[in-house]
Design an enzyme around this catalytic site. Structure first.
Site, PDB file in Angstrom:
ATOM      1  CB  SER A  85      -0.939  -0.047   1.213  1.00  0.00           C
ATOM      2  OG  SER A  85      -1.912   0.952   1.115  1.00  0.00           O
ATOM      3  CE  LYS A 120      -0.788   1.371  -3.776  1.00  0.00           C
ATOM      4  NZ  LYS A 120      -0.411   0.000  -4.124  1.00  0.00           N
TER       5      LYS A 120
END
Ligand code: COA
Length: 314
Positions: free
Chosen positions: A172, A190
């Site tokens: 992420s 994300k």
């Protein structure tokens, strides 16, 4: 050419902790994910890396295999994570050729720097599709095999002599923690990736799976940093100074975090976002009214221009 081990793995880890285990990694030909896979292979495992570009993926698979003589690393190209059927076939092939699928890294991502004013609906959708939906598709393709692996290698309170299995890690970013200009699309994607990971932690935890996020900060020699270097070299130096540990990270440090989560060390870590960024995102509020970071805290000077500015008595 073999990459020296110290570049992708710290000496902390014991050899063979992933023997007889298989890692499935999307985006495995990229700088960060290839280091994660290399570390896994060096520590005894075999791997399957997935990418869009056939030649790049196959070449990287061969290169990763040099991390340990006798290892098997399969490069499956022409797979777009936006295509769930292609991912399911890749996972099936991985199990057929390598024997199992015990670990997964959902690492494939797409990015470009652009303000919202220049991002079309389709551009936004492309990044959402690659990062968010692609991570979801990856998890869906791998979870049935991960559940099997978790049954074989139960995550108990005592270390299992046969090692671990049934673990997934998502890659992420910190953009959505603070907000980030030119990254509206990636921040949204994300944020979704984090939540997919955490939903798996809750829904599949009872089946023995652990699901976590690794969030790299600025990592040296990656595509993202190279793009920044090209677009604004001056901001690179400022960027480095703005990291509390005073440097960019190394891919080795992301690989180490991955090994920590995959090995016995990570057995009780589930639904976590492990931020490996030198503390960078936490300094988003560190610059106060023209006092630059980190000089404001390292100079030892009394803060001037404020009524209460004085040195504390020790
Ligand atoms: N600024 C604004 N829009 C952009 C852009 C940019 N720099 N780059 C691409 N786009 C837009 C395209 O114009 C298109 O929108 P449109 O149809 O309205 O014109 C849309 O994004 C899709 O582009 P396309 O090239 O067809 O998509 P793709 O699926 O082949 O590519 C991207 C996906 C856009 C994420 C591309 O950057 C990519 O393939 N990246 C992969 C590698 C990567 O980003 N790695 C980064 C790791 S940090």
């Amino acid at each position: 050419m073999p990459v020296p081990r110290e570049e992708f793995l710290s000496p902390t880890w014991r050899d063979n902790i992933f023997t007889n285990k298989v890692l499935f990694c999307t985006g495995g030909a990229g700088t960060i994910c290839s280091a994660q896979t290399r570390a896994f292979v060096a520590l005894g495992g075999n791997a399957c890396i997935i990418g869009r570009n056939v030649e790049k993926t196959e070449r990287m698979a061969k290169d990763i295999a040099t991390a340990r003589p006798g290892s098997k690393v399969l490069g499956i190209g022409a797979v777009d994570v936006r295509d769930p059927k292609a991912l399911a076939s890749a996972a099936e092939r991985c199990v057929k050729e390598l024997g199992s699928l015990d670990f997964c890294i959902a690492g494939a991502a797409g990015n470009f720097l652009a303000p919202m004013a220049q991002i079309s609906s389709n551009a936004f959708k492309s990044v959402m599709d690659i990062d968010a939906l692609g991570s979801y598709n990856t998890a869906k393709a791998c979870l049935p095999y991960l559940v099997e692996s978790a049954k074989k290698y139960p995550n108990g309170s005592k270390p299992n002599a046969s090692g671990t299995g049934g673990r997934i890690v998502f890659i992420s970013a910190t953009f959505h923690y603070t907000g980030k200009p030119l990254q509206a699309h990636v921040s949204a994607a994300k944020a979704a990736v984090d939540q997919i990971a955490h939903s798996i932690a809750i829904e599949y935890g009872p089946l023995g799976i652990t699901s976590n996020v690794i969030t790299p900060g600025p990592i040296a020699n990656t595509e993202g940093m190279e793009r920044l270097a090209k677009s604004d070299p001056e901001s690179l130096e400022l960027n480095k100074k703005g990291v509390p540990v005073g440097r960019w990270g190394e891919v080795r440090e992301i690989a180490d975090a991955t090994v920590y989560l995959f090995a016995e060390t990570g057995g009780y870590v589930n639904g976590h976002a492990l931020v490996v960024d030198g503390g960078q995102w936490r300094v988003s509020g560190a610059s106060m009214g023209g006092l630059p970071y980190p000089q404001a805290v390292t100079s030892g000077d009394v803060v001037s221009g404020v009524k209460t500015g004085k040195k504390a008595k020790l």
